[in-house]
Every structure is written in C-alpha cells, then in structure tokens.
Design an enzyme around this catalytic site. Sequence first.
Site, PDB file in Angstrom:
ATOM      1  CB  SER A 171      -0.880  -0.003   1.255  1.00 15.03           C
ATOM      2  OG  SER A 171      -1.459   1.270   1.443  1.00 15.03           O
ATOM      3  CE1 TYR A 194      -6.164   4.120  -1.815  1.00 16.67           C
ATOM      4  CE2 TYR A 194      -4.729   3.970   0.097  1.00 16.67           C
ATOM      5  CZ  TYR A 194      -5.869   3.592  -0.582  1.00 16.67           C
ATOM      6  OH  TYR A 194      -6.703   2.662  -0.020  1.00 16.67           O
ATOM      7  CB  THR A 220      -6.623   2.259  -5.120  1.00 20.93           C
ATOM      8  OG1 THR A 220      -5.765   1.156  -4.836  1.00 20.93           O
ATOM      9  CG2 THR A 220      -7.957   2.043  -4.434  1.00 20.93           C
ATOM     10  NE  ARG A 229     -13.133   2.863   5.125  1.00 17.54           N
ATOM     11  CZ  ARG A 229     -11.925   2.783   4.601  1.00 17.54           C
ATOM     12  NH1 ARG A 229     -10.867   2.885   5.390  1.00 17.54           N
ATOM     13  NH2 ARG A 229     -11.766   2.590   3.313  1.00 17.54           N
ATOM     14  NE  ARG A 338     -10.898  -1.117   4.701  1.00 17.18           N
ATOM     15  CZ  ARG A 338     -10.716  -1.224   6.004  1.00 17.18           C
ATOM     16  NH1 ARG A 338     -11.323  -2.176   6.667  1.00 17.18           N
ATOM     17  NH2 ARG A 338      -9.929  -0.391   6.660  1.00 17.18           N
ATOM     18  CG  ASP A 366      -9.421  -7.491  -3.541  1.00 12.93           C
ATOM     19  OD1 ASP A 366     -10.530  -6.942  -3.685  1.00 12.93           O
ATOM     20  OD2 ASP A 366      -8.379  -6.850  -3.300  1.00 12.93           O
ATOM     21  N   GLY A 367     -11.959  -9.682  -2.241  1.00 14.78           N
ATOM     22  CA  GLY A 367     -13.161  -9.389  -1.463  1.00 14.78           C
ATOM     23  C   GLY A 367     -13.864 -10.664  -1.033  1.00 14.78           C
ATOM     24  N   GLY A 368     -13.763 -10.985   0.254  1.00 14.33           N
ATOM     25  CA  GLY A 368     -14.537 -12.093   0.808  1.00 14.33           C
ATOM     26  C   GLY A 368     -13.954 -13.476   0.610  1.00 14.33           C
ATOM     27  NE  ARG A 370     -12.790 -13.222   4.963  1.00 15.91           N
ATOM     28  CZ  ARG A 370     -12.464 -12.207   4.146  1.00 15.91           C
ATOM     29  NH1 ARG A 370     -11.693 -12.422   3.088  1.00 15.91           N
ATOM     30  NH2 ARG A 370     -12.891 -10.978   4.373  1.00 15.91           N
ATOM     31  N   GLY A 389      -7.224  -9.667   1.575  1.00 15.10           N
ATOM     32  CA  GLY A 389      -6.860  -8.493   2.368  1.00 15.10           C
ATOM     33  C   GLY A 389      -6.900  -8.819   3.851  1.00 15.10           C
ATOM     34  NE  ARG A 390     -12.433  -6.358   6.475  1.00 10.46           N
ATOM     35  CZ  ARG A 390     -13.028  -6.018   5.330  1.00 10.46           C
ATOM     36  NH1 ARG A 390     -13.011  -6.841   4.304  1.00 10.46           N
ATOM     37  NH2 ARG A 390     -13.639  -4.850   5.229  1.00 10.46           N
TER      38      ARG A 390
END
Length: 442
Positions: A171, A194, A220, A229, A338, A366-368, A370, A389-390
């Site tokens: 990042s 960014y 991004t 948030r 987010r 990406d996203g979710g 698991r 990510g998370r």
Amino acid sequence: MDRTTDQIKTRRKFLQILSASPLLASPSLLARSFSHLLATGEVTEKKFLDWFDSFQHSDEVISSPDQALEVLDFEAAARKALPPAHFGFLATGVDDDGTVRANREGYSRIQIRARRLVDVENVDMSVSLFGTKWNTPIVLSPVSSEKAFHPDGEVGLAKAARTTGHLMMLSTAATTSIEDAIGARGGPVWQQLYPTNVWDVGRAIVKRAEAAGSPAIVLTVDLQEGSNRETLFRAQRVDKRECSVCHQSSYTGAAQGRPRSGSGGFAQYAAKRPMFDGLDLSKVTGTHAADMNWDYVKRLRDTVTVKLLLKGIVTREDAQLAVEHGVDGLMVSNHGGRAEETLRSTIECLPEVTEGVAGRIPVIVDGGIRRGTDVFKALALGATTVGIGRPHAWGLAAFGQAGAEAILEILRRELLTIMRQAGTTSVDKIIRSYVVVRPSES
Ligand SMILES: Cc1cc2nc3c(=O)[nH]c(=O)nc-3n(C[C@H](O)[C@H](O)[C@H](O)COP(=O)(O)O)c2cc1C
C-alpha cells in the site's frame, strides 16, 4: 484434597454454571431434559463439568498458528490481540457493512461441479502474471498501516510472501517503504498507488517504486470521496486508550483517506508512512484525487514505465475503457466493502468485467475470499488470480509473519484439495463449466 471437599467444589462450580446459563436455568425444554438426565443419574455433575470444560476449550481462541483449522480462526485471534480501534479499522465496512457481508455471501451462491475419474496425482497450482511465476493464484492485496496490527508489519508479510512463493502488493499508506518490502521479499513487490490530490506527489511515488524494482503500479480508483466507516467509529468510541499518542488529531479523517484540513492532518498522517518521505506535502489534503478521471489514467499511463493496473473496477463499461486506455491489468474490487455500500459482491461483478476485458489483460478479484473453494470459484468465473486483504492481516495481527504464512498455507492446502476433488490438475483447467451460479433471491 479429600473426597468431600472435592464434591463441594464440584457442586459449587456446577451451580455457578447453572445460574449463569439462561438456557439451563430456565424452564425450557433443554433445562427440563437436562434435569431429567441428572435425576436418572445418566449425567453426574462431574461428567457435566468435564463436558462443559471441553466444550469451552473447543471454543477457545487459537494461541498458535498450528492450532488453526481454517482462515477464520485467525479473525478471532486478531480480535483478541488488537486494541478495539485497531480491530475496528481492520473489520470495518461502510454504513451497515452490508457490502462486506455480500462479498462473502456471493460465494455461497456458487456450487462446484466436481468431475470424477481424473488422474489428480500431480497438480500444478502455479500461475504466471506478466511473465513471473507464482506458487499459487493467491495474491496479498494491499493493506495499509500493517504495523498497527503487528510490529512485523509489511516486512513480516513480505517474508511470508517469500517463504511461500506469493505475490505481494504494498500500500502507498504502508508503514514500510517499497525498498524494505522488496528487500524482505527478496523479489518483486507491486506498488499500490494512492496518488493524492497533487500530481507531482503521485508521480514521485511511482518513480520511486519503479527505481526500487517494482514491476507494476496498481492505481486504486474506488475511494474518491472517502467513506463512512461506522464500525470503525464505534470501535474508536469503546477504545479507552489515549489514541492521540500515536495518531494526533488527524486520526478519524485519515481512516477515511481524508485527513481533516486545518489539523496539520496530512503531514502527520504521512509521517509514519515512508512512501511519502521527502515529498512536498504542503498542498496535499488527502490520499485520493477527487478529480481523477480517464484523462488522469491516460496521463498516468504515459508516466508509468512498468505495468499499470486499476484496482476497484466492477463494471463491463469501465473494464472496456481501461483496455482502451492501455491499462495492463484490472482488479475487480470494492475495497473489501470499505468504499461504498453497493451491496454488490465482487464475485458477482467478476463475470461482466471479464466479458469487457475479453481475455486481453489479466483480471484479479478480491473481497470475501476465505476458503480454497472460493479461490476455485473465482478462477472458474474467469479470474486470473485472487487477492486476500483481511485474512493476511488477521494472521499478521495474531502471530506476525508466522500467522501470515499459516493463512497462505491453509488457503493453498484447501485449493489443492478442491482442485483434486473436482478433477482439475492445473489452474488453467478450472473453467466456467466447473461451477453453477444460483440466481440471487429477489
Ligand atoms: C485494513 C485494510 C486496509 C486496506 N488498505 C488498502 C490500501 O491501502 N490500498 C488499497 O488499494 N486497498 C486497501 N484495502 C483493500 C484491500 O486491498 C482489498 O481490496 C480488500 O481487503 C479485499 O477484501 P477482503 O478483506 O475481504 O479480503 C484495505 C483493506 C483493509 C481491510
């Protein structure tokens, strides 16, 4: 301890548990059958306590990476390890966190069509992106401020990427420089961008990353106007520590990518983020450029000498425009839910983006993600690779580098299992016919 004292202690503990349990203390069906079992002697107080202990134990938060059965075990461990505001920063979506949930639920609507009688003794999980080979199609998506999760920070993550053979994206808001990340990775790390509202600042970050050996810049494009948030803000309220010691006055704004003006905000925010070192930040008001448009992409394309990707594309139209503007790759992403509350999962966006791209450039989603089966489903629906990510941040938060390594290993193992079970011996064999997408109820 004599037998009577032992019995008294057992009885006391038993009564304490009973009175603390609304189910067992109430005249419910469960409580009635439980009393019956006690009366018949089928369950003794001692037996019950042993069972209760083992039940509690099975629900315990893992205390080392090798205890984990799945990726989500690390979420609980990260929650335990982090102060509330830091966990809130990691967990938060926007508004009601509905898009965070949608990202997960999207995968539950996809079924896998497993083929049989395929020789799966040798499975090749590797993928190539722009000529570089990686051990699996799992990529570490950029996550800012990793030292807020663990002192190992991005260096620990880069080392985990090295030991497991994975691609990492750094990042712009990382707490480690691109030079140190590439050093710890011992190989290429992609630089997420960014650009800020000042062109020269964004350009300087690109040129620094290129000089350090980064082979790709990932712009991004999904956080133009900051984001609401609320889970983070609620977590900040319950965190009783003195946050200003580390964050000074810009914290709330910085969390949204829009440090409050007039608070000395951006310079303070940038002070712990080495990618801004040495730059003139006097005119910078935030990490994002609110006036960013396709002309901006063209200008950036003319500036970037390495590969250029856009992160945050979720529609066919934008995918087509990206290809027309000479972009080398896309990330289908909603910033892990987010950015804005669309309630549209990235796995649902993926097919239209791959249609728009028509095989001309790679597409990462990406996203979710698991589970290994999620990776499989995304590949079947046209993704070249997937990002997490998370999950890697949970691993890092809980156990540093070893936790991030464990996350990658669990997902690798799970993907290998489903590739074998479904009869696919290499990543390119995971195609559309291996999944069925159930329509969403509406
Ligand atoms: C704490 C946190 C920080 C993030 N920071 C960045 C960032 O600096 N740049 C960026 O492009 N995306 C960032 N993202 C989004 C991720 O790159 C990725 O798109 C998202 O986490 C994927 O969803 P997942 O968390 O469900 O895997 C961040 C996500 C989280 C959770």
